[in-house]
Design a protein around this motif. Structure first.
Motif, PDB file in Angstrom:
ATOM      1  N   VAL A 171       0.845  -1.185   0.000  1.00 52.12           N
ATOM      2  CA  VAL A 171       0.000   0.000   0.000  1.00 52.12           C
ATOM      3  C   VAL A 171       0.884   1.240   0.000  1.00 52.12           C
ATOM      4  O   VAL A 171       1.959   1.257   0.622  1.00 52.12           O
ATOM      5  CB  VAL A 171      -0.940   0.000   1.229  1.00 52.12           C
ATOM      6  CG1 VAL A 171      -0.155   0.014   2.525  1.00 52.12           C
ATOM      7  CG2 VAL A 171      -1.912   1.168   1.169  1.00 52.12           C
ATOM      8  N   PRO A 197      -3.378  12.012   0.089  1.00 50.21           N
ATOM      9  CA  PRO A 197      -3.873  10.690  -0.318  1.00 50.21           C
ATOM     10  C   PRO A 197      -4.066  10.560  -1.823  1.00 50.21           C
ATOM     11  O   PRO A 197      -3.876   9.464  -2.389  1.00 50.21           O
ATOM     12  CB  PRO A 197      -5.202  10.571   0.435  1.00 50.21           C
ATOM     13  CG  PRO A 197      -5.048  11.476   1.618  1.00 50.21           C
ATOM     14  CD  PRO A 197      -4.225  12.626   1.137  1.00 50.21           C
ATOM     15  N   GLU A 198      -4.461  11.651  -2.490  1.00 50.76           N
ATOM     16  CA  GLU A 198      -4.617  11.592  -3.944  1.00 50.76           C
ATOM     17  C   GLU A 198      -3.290  11.302  -4.625  1.00 50.76           C
ATOM     18  O   GLU A 198      -3.215  10.533  -5.597  1.00 50.76           O
ATOM     19  CB  GLU A 198      -5.206  12.908  -4.464  1.00 50.76           C
ATOM     20  CG  GLU A 198      -6.655  13.138  -4.102  1.00 50.76           C
ATOM     21  CD  GLU A 198      -6.832  13.549  -2.653  1.00 50.76           C
ATOM     22  OE1 GLU A 198      -5.811  13.912  -2.002  1.00 50.76           O
ATOM     23  OE2 GLU A 198      -7.978  13.503  -2.155  1.00 50.76           O
ATOM     24  N   ARG A 235      -2.488   7.599  -4.261  1.00 53.76           N
ATOM     25  CA  ARG A 235      -3.194   6.755  -5.220  1.00 53.76           C
ATOM     26  C   ARG A 235      -2.562   6.830  -6.601  1.00 53.76           C
ATOM     27  O   ARG A 235      -2.460   5.831  -7.321  1.00 53.76           O
ATOM     28  CB  ARG A 235      -4.665   7.160  -5.289  1.00 53.76           C
ATOM     29  CG  ARG A 235      -5.483   6.684  -4.101  1.00 53.76           C
ATOM     30  CD  ARG A 235      -6.972   6.780  -4.402  1.00 53.76           C
ATOM     31  NE  ARG A 235      -7.393   8.163  -4.575  1.00 53.76           N
ATOM     32  CZ  ARG A 235      -7.866   8.907  -3.587  1.00 53.76           C
ATOM     33  NH1 ARG A 235      -7.966   8.414  -2.353  1.00 53.76           N
ATOM     34  NH2 ARG A 235      -8.243  10.150  -3.810  1.00 53.76           N
ATOM     35  N   ALA A 238       0.598   4.822  -6.548  1.00 54.24           N
ATOM     36  CA  ALA A 238       0.295   3.395  -6.514  1.00 54.24           C
ATOM     37  C   ALA A 238       0.056   2.865  -7.921  1.00 54.24           C
ATOM     38  O   ALA A 238       0.494   1.754  -8.275  1.00 54.24           O
ATOM     39  CB  ALA A 238      -0.920   3.128  -5.626  1.00 54.24           C
ATOM     40  N   GLN A 239      -0.629   3.643  -8.749  1.00 52.14           N
ATOM     41  CA  GLN A 239      -0.825   3.248 -10.139  1.00 52.14           C
ATOM     42  C   GLN A 239       0.514   3.157 -10.871  1.00 52.14           C
ATOM     43  O   GLN A 239       0.748   2.235 -11.665  1.00 52.14           O
ATOM     44  CB  GLN A 239      -1.738   4.260 -10.839  1.00 52.14           C
ATOM     45  CG  GLN A 239      -3.125   4.394 -10.247  1.00 52.14           C
ATOM     46  CD  GLN A 239      -3.997   3.192 -10.533  1.00 52.14           C
ATOM     47  OE1 GLN A 239      -3.858   2.534 -11.558  1.00 52.14           O
ATOM     48  NE2 GLN A 239      -4.908   2.895  -9.618  1.00 52.14           N
ATOM     49  N   THR A 275      -3.785  -2.903  -9.877  1.00 51.27           N
ATOM     50  CA  THR A 275      -4.064  -1.782  -8.988  1.00 51.27           C
ATOM     51  C   THR A 275      -5.557  -1.457  -9.019  1.00 51.27           C
ATOM     52  O   THR A 275      -6.303  -1.943  -9.878  1.00 51.27           O
ATOM     53  CB  THR A 275      -3.258  -0.540  -9.401  1.00 51.27           C
ATOM     54  OG1 THR A 275      -3.592  -0.201 -10.762  1.00 51.27           O
ATOM     55  CG2 THR A 275      -1.770  -0.796  -9.296  1.00 51.27           C
ATOM     56  N   SER A 276      -5.971  -0.628  -8.075  1.00 56.08           N
ATOM     57  CA  SER A 276      -7.358  -0.191  -7.991  1.00 56.08           C
ATOM     58  C   SER A 276      -7.404   1.330  -8.031  1.00 56.08           C
ATOM     59  O   SER A 276      -6.587   1.986  -7.373  1.00 56.08           O
ATOM     60  CB  SER A 276      -8.006  -0.699  -6.697  1.00 56.08           C
ATOM     61  OG  SER A 276      -9.293  -0.124  -6.521  1.00 56.08           O
ATOM     62  N   PRO A 277      -8.340   1.913  -8.797  1.00 52.24           N
ATOM     63  CA  PRO A 277      -8.416   3.380  -8.824  1.00 52.24           C
ATOM     64  C   PRO A 277      -8.977   3.972  -7.543  1.00 52.24           C
ATOM     65  O   PRO A 277      -8.884   5.188  -7.335  1.00 52.24           O
ATOM     66  CB  PRO A 277      -9.360   3.646 -10.016  1.00 52.24           C
ATOM     67  CG  PRO A 277     -10.186   2.413 -10.125  1.00 52.24           C
ATOM     68  CD  PRO A 277      -9.290   1.277  -9.719  1.00 52.24           C
ATOM     69  N   ASP A 278      -9.546   3.146  -6.683  1.00 54.71           N
ATOM     70  CA  ASP A 278     -10.172   3.647  -5.457  1.00 54.71           C
ATOM     71  C   ASP A 278      -9.289   3.532  -4.228  1.00 54.71           C
ATOM     72  O   ASP A 278      -9.593   4.126  -3.193  1.00 54.71           O
ATOM     73  CB  ASP A 278     -11.478   2.884  -5.187  1.00 54.71           C
ATOM     74  CG  ASP A 278     -12.463   3.030  -6.332  1.00 54.71           C
ATOM     75  OD1 ASP A 278     -12.504   4.114  -6.938  1.00 54.71           O
ATOM     76  OD2 ASP A 278     -13.175   2.050  -6.618  1.00 54.71           O
ATOM     77  N   ALA A 279      -8.222   2.742  -4.303  1.00 51.65           N
ATOM     78  CA  ALA A 279      -7.368   2.531  -3.137  1.00 51.65           C
ATOM     79  C   ALA A 279      -5.905   2.562  -3.575  1.00 51.65           C
ATOM     80  O   ALA A 279      -5.560   2.071  -4.651  1.00 51.65           O
ATOM     81  CB  ALA A 279      -7.682   1.198  -2.461  1.00 51.65           C
ATOM     82  N   PRO A 280      -5.006   3.128  -2.748  1.00 51.45           N
ATOM     83  CA  PRO A 280      -3.575   3.185  -3.107  1.00 51.45           C
ATOM     84  C   PRO A 280      -2.874   1.852  -2.828  1.00 51.45           C
ATOM     85  O   PRO A 280      -1.936   1.774  -2.026  1.00 51.45           O
ATOM     86  CB  PRO A 280      -3.052   4.309  -2.217  1.00 51.45           C
ATOM     87  CG  PRO A 280      -3.907   4.227  -0.997  1.00 51.45           C
ATOM     88  CD  PRO A 280      -5.265   3.817  -1.472  1.00 51.45           C
TER      89      PRO A 280
END
Length: 218
Positions: free
Chosen positions: A54, A63-64, A67, A70-71, A105-110
């Protein structure tokens, strides 16, 4: 005297056209089921283990931004820069890691999910954990510029069941495909001849009148 190849082909097509429709479907379904079951039986089972990391923002980030990074880390997780370090802990060549490891990865969570597939459950766990460890180290080296850290959220655990299809499932898939091909074969096979295809008898032509008949009609 032997039949010509053309005549033999016509006889074979005629015999095929005389078979009942259900026999073609049954043969295709049976053959497809046998081939599918054999494929599932003789193909080695594969196991998948997944590790999660994470992205955590520092006090100078948001947080943005976490994320977004993370992508980005999900895209570089399977690149040579990361896999080159992971091979040391995994004990397998880079080529094996490149073929066996997938990142999502998920666009809603890092969060980055690192999944490794192998015919050995323990090897799948080792590869997933090795890539996640190498990715967190790679992110740590650039933390001052990204202001984002990667932390291991969950280590990979030994899978209890294979993720590959069982012989029963592959047999069902093969039977379905065989039945479909059998149905297509029915559409392509020659049709039986009907009344329209039967030979029409030639019309009889009256013979010439005899001389006696000719005199009688006068």
């Amino acid at each position: 005297m032997t039949d010509s190849p053309t005549r033999q082909r016509r006889l074979s097509l005629a015999r095929a056209g005389a078979l009942p429709s259900w026999s073609v479907l049954a043969a295709g379904t049976l053959l497809g089921g046998l081939l599918g079951g054999a494929y599932g039986l003789f193909t080695p089972a594969t196991y998948t283990a997944t590790s999660y990391v994470v992205a955590v923002p520092t006090s100078k980030s948001t947080p943005e931004a976490a994320r977004g990074f993370a992508q980005a880390y999900g895209r570089v997780a399977t690149q040579l820069a990361v896999l080159g370090d992971a091979q040391v802990w995994a004990g397998v060549p880079v080529g094996t890691l490149r073929e066996s490891v997938r990142a999502s990865t998920s666009p809603d969570a890092p969060m980055v999910a690192l999944s490794a597939t192998s015919s050995e459950p323990a090897r799948a766990v080792e590869m997933a954990n090795a890539v996640s460890h190498a990715l967190t180290q790679h992110a740590e080296h650039s933390r001052d510029s990204t202001q984002v850290r990667l932390v291991q959220f969950s280590r990979a655990v030994r899978p209890s069941e294979p993720t590959s299809a069982s012989p029963g499932v592959t047999a069902l898939v093969g039977a379905s495909a065989g039945g479909l091909l059998g149905g297509l074969g029915l559409l392509a096979r020659p049709r039986r001849g009907g009344r329209d295809d039967e030979a029409v008898p030639a019309a009889s032509v009256p013979g010439p009148a005899t001389a006696a008949d000719a005199h009688g009609k006068r």
